[in-house]
Design a protein around this motif. Sequence first.
Motif, PDB file in Angstrom:
ATOM      1  N   ASP A   1      48.429 -10.382  22.809  1.00  8.68           N
ATOM      2  CA  ASP A   1      48.765 -11.786  22.613  1.00  8.68           C
ATOM      3  C   ASP A   1      47.630 -12.551  21.943  1.00  8.68           C
ATOM      4  O   ASP A   1      47.705 -13.772  21.806  1.00  8.68           O
ATOM      5  CB  ASP A   1      49.093 -12.449  23.961  1.00  8.68           C
ATOM      6  N   CYS A   2      46.582 -11.841  21.526  1.00  9.38           N
ATOM      7  CA  CYS A   2      45.403 -12.481  20.945  1.00  9.38           C
ATOM      8  C   CYS A   2      45.516 -12.547  19.424  1.00  9.38           C
ATOM      9  O   CYS A   2      46.155 -11.713  18.793  1.00  9.38           O
ATOM     10  CB  CYS A   2      44.142 -11.702  21.327  1.00  9.38           C
ATOM     11  N   ARG A   3      44.867 -13.541  18.834  1.00  3.50           N
ATOM     12  CA  ARG A   3      44.887 -13.714  17.379  1.00  3.50           C
ATOM     13  C   ARG A   3      43.904 -12.788  16.687  1.00  3.50           C
ATOM     14  O   ARG A   3      43.984 -12.596  15.478  1.00  3.50           O
ATOM     15  CB  ARG A   3      44.574 -15.165  17.004  1.00  3.50           C
ATOM     16  N   ARG A   4      42.952 -12.261  17.399  1.00  2.00           N
ATOM     17  CA  ARG A   4      41.973 -11.350  16.850  1.00  2.00           C
ATOM     18  C   ARG A   4      41.756 -10.189  17.813  1.00  2.00           C
ATOM     19  O   ARG A   4      41.843 -10.363  19.026  1.00  2.00           O
ATOM     20  CB  ARG A   4      40.631 -12.065  16.606  1.00  2.00           C
ATOM     21  N   ILE A   5      41.458  -9.013  17.264  1.00  2.00           N
ATOM     22  CA  ILE A   5      41.118  -7.854  18.069  1.00  2.00           C
ATOM     23  C   ILE A   5      39.613  -7.668  17.939  1.00  2.00           C
ATOM     24  O   ILE A   5      39.105  -7.373  16.858  1.00  2.00           O
ATOM     25  CB  ILE A   5      41.876  -6.600  17.594  1.00  2.00           C
TER      26      ILE A   5
END
Length: 274
Positions: A22-26
């Motif tokens: 659910d994150c915008r960046r890994i």
Amino acid sequence: MDPNDALPQWLPEQRTRLADSDCRRIVDVHCHCLPGLDDGPDSLEDSMRLLSALARDGFTTIVATPHQLGPYDRRNPAGRVRELIDEVAYEAACRGIPIELRPGADVRIDERLLDLLDAGELLTVADQGRHLLLELPHEQFLDPSPLFLPLAERGVQTVMTHPERHRYLRRNLSTVERWVDQGALIQVTAGSLVGDFGEGAYNAAWELVGWGLCHVVATDAHDDQRRPPRMNAAITALREQAPEWAVQRMVHENPHHMLVGDWVTAGQIREDGS
């Protein structure tokens, strides 16, 4: 407009990890990817190969964490690290490597640490001033716990790096539990979970995961061959032994919180998800 939106299109491996989260960046919060600073890449070419490997391992955003203090005392000042971040990021963009870089450091415990932090000489994760990666020497134990409260009073969470790789801690992992009770976060190396650092580190890493004492999994990658990123393999192993919510928290959510400077809840990661 978010300047990150101008990056090249993510690789399939990156899109897969983004869709899995659910994150915008890994985010990888611990990685030695800057050339010529420490025991990471020797050259810019070596650095580019490592960044390409990190992108193929699904990461979109890397916190570059060269060593500070210890054997590298005063050799990697914060200003130089920030400058090199810009140079390496520019080269990666020119080569079409879709990766973001943020400044940070792997800081060796030192009696001058608080003074150096106050003077702006030490780097925190993503330069946010909220999380400090703290490394112990491999040869002997130095108790880091007296630093936890003074750092917290400065708004900084201590993140103890790879305790599973210290022989003196493997014999008594209850020490790590006490650190967590005192508010520290624990970072385990992805390679430890798949046996790259030997049986002792492997067993200790899984004990920490099993006891709910692993808050963040990071690569601590140094190159694309000897110490490569191993996150996809670690995620596969974690999913065989840990609930999905715990995997998400260790490999996606908490690293993203650290990237943006959000306080991470310490304490054991328990079955109720707290």
